[in-house]
Design an enzyme around this catalytic site. Structure first.
Site, PDB file in Angstrom:
ATOM      1  N   ARG A 152     -10.167  -2.453  -8.869  1.00 44.50           N
ATOM      2  CA  ARG A 152     -10.472  -1.101  -8.362  1.00 44.50           C
ATOM      3  C   ARG A 152     -11.290  -0.292  -9.383  1.00 44.50           C
ATOM      4  NH1 ARG A 152      -8.306  -3.425  -4.600  1.00 44.50           N
ATOM      5  NH2 ARG A 152      -6.963  -2.443  -3.036  1.00 44.50           N
ATOM      6  N   SER A 198      -3.883   2.950  -0.164  1.00 38.93           N
ATOM      7  CA  SER A 198      -3.028   2.952  -1.362  1.00 38.93           C
ATOM      8  C   SER A 198      -3.340   4.186  -2.199  1.00 38.93           C
ATOM      9  CB  SER A 198      -3.311   1.734  -2.235  1.00 38.93           C
ATOM     10  OG  SER A 198      -3.127   0.553  -1.508  1.00 38.93           O
ATOM     11  N   GLU A 231      -5.172   5.655  -7.461  1.00 45.01           N
ATOM     12  CA  GLU A 231      -6.383   4.926  -7.092  1.00 45.01           C
ATOM     13  C   GLU A 231      -7.337   5.906  -6.408  1.00 45.01           C
ATOM     14  OE1 GLU A 231      -8.031   2.422  -3.683  1.00 45.01           O
ATOM     15  OE2 GLU A 231      -6.095   1.533  -4.200  1.00 45.01           O
TER      16      GLU A 231
END
Ligand code: EPU
Length: 341
Positions: free
Chosen positions: A165, A241, A337
């Site tokens: 990520r 998420s 995130e």
């Protein structure tokens, strides 16, 4: 022509459905428009927010600068060799539409990434990933406009510095470039990634055996899994998420495992393990909990949700409380995130 607007509500442009406002707003359909935009010194100097699908963002305030909504369209095959097809997509192309285009044409490599919300231009920023695949595995290069000079620059794979990520666009290149297109190197011969347990199970329930696997079947399996676990942003505001899965040392993992024998973990190096943040959050009792209109999803504890009318601050408050509980109980700090604005 550039249509610059002011005081625009961002509610329908972020999947959390937060009602923040943009001081200035412009939608971009061509690279040329970007260059024209930055010839205006006021806009060159203004704080800027580049918006794709708004699916990885949490607005906690109005944005007192210029929001640039990237809508450059177009998907085309630009090159082929014996084993690959190179597909170029404009930054504004909806990610799932690109996946469907590839699946329909039997270009393999992104079928595991079906139904991820957002746009193609945003995908490399955080190296989107799911079910055993990350886009860096099929990434060839991207084109980005340098905000200061207006020139188009190519970033190859190494220059993007992909991680979990992560990419250079979240670090050194942040705020300096605007991604205008991405070119993927897809495979003519598929390599199936079904190691993720849920994919095997779902394919079995679909009646697909390992002998008659296809990228279409994998795409459909992923779509089924995602629909069963992840809330549809059109119904319940969310950004997928909220936190990254944390990496901890093998020593810390071993210590926690004696106390919590069911703790899942996946080795990520000789000395490190990744543990699912969703598990940690669920253990702290957060799954399905509400605090006013904000809360934690009932089927996947890693997803924070807006049940309707929540402010960004209310969502952030839940995030902080979740972080605190996980830290108090497991000594692990969860990092978001989602980009918090
Ligand atoms: N788990 C729980 N409770 C929960 C959620 C998860 O116990 O409420 C545990 C289970 O042990 C499960 C494991 O966590 O086996 C993994 O769960 P899941 O397969 O749902 O994946 P994840 O690690 O929670 C990551 C990505 C998702 C991606 C899935 C599938 C991150 C931050 N998230 O989630 O990505 O779809 O794997 O590959 O890496 C996103 O980034 O927005 C996103 C949805």
């Amino acid at each position: 022509m550039l249509d610059i607007q002011s005081h625009v509500s961002l509610k329908s442009y972020n999947t959390f459905g937060i009602d923040a406002k943009a001081r200035y707003w412009v939608e971009i359909d061509t690279e040329e428009q970007l260059r024209t935009l930055f010839q205006v010194s006021e806009f060159l100097a203004a704080p800027k927010l580049i918006l794709g699908g708004g699916s990885n963002l949490l607005f906690t305030r109005d944005f007192e600068g210029l929001v640039i909504k990237m809508s450059i369209q177009g998907i085309k095959v630009v090159r082929e060799d014996a084993s690959h097809v190179f597909v170029k997509a404009g930054a504004g192309v909806n990610w799932h539409q690109l996946v469907l285009f590839c699946v329909q044409n039997s270009y393999a490599g992104i079928e595991n990434l079906s139904l991820i919300p957002g746009t193609t231009g945003a995908a490399p920023m955080q190296n989107i990933g799911a079910y055993g695949v990350e886009i860096e595995q099929v990434f060839d290069h991207l084109e980005a406009v340098d905000i200061q000079t207006g020139e188009t620059r190519i970033f190859n794979h190494a220059e993007c510095r992909f991680g979990y990520r992560e990419s250079v666009f979240k670090h050194e290149a942040k705020g300096k470039y605007i991604i205008s297109s991405v070119t993927f190197r897809l495979n003519k011969q598929p390599v199936f990634h079904i190691e993720y347990g849920a994919i095997r199970e779902t394919l079995a329930t679909m009646g697909v055996s390992e002998d008659n696997l296809s990228i279409k079947a994998i795409s459909e399996a992923v779509i089924r899994i995602r629909r069963s676990k992840l809330p549809n942003p059109a119904e319940i505001g969310n950004a997928g998420s909220f936190f990254k899965n944390p990496e901890i040392s093998k020593d810390d993992y071993a210590r926690l495992k004696t106390e919590y024998p069911t703790l899942p973990g996946y080795p990520t190096g000789d000395l490190t393990m990744k543990v699912p943040a969703g598990w940690l959050i669920e253990q702290c009792g957060w799954k399905g909990k509400h605090i006013g209109p904000a809360g934690v999803h009932s089927k996947q504890a890693l997803v924070l949700v807006n049940h309707g009318g929540a402010t960004g601050a209310e969502i952030l408050n839940v995030a902080h409380q979740v972080q605190q509980s996980v830290e108090d109980r497991f000594g692990i700090r969860l990092n978001p995130e989602v980009n918090i604005v």
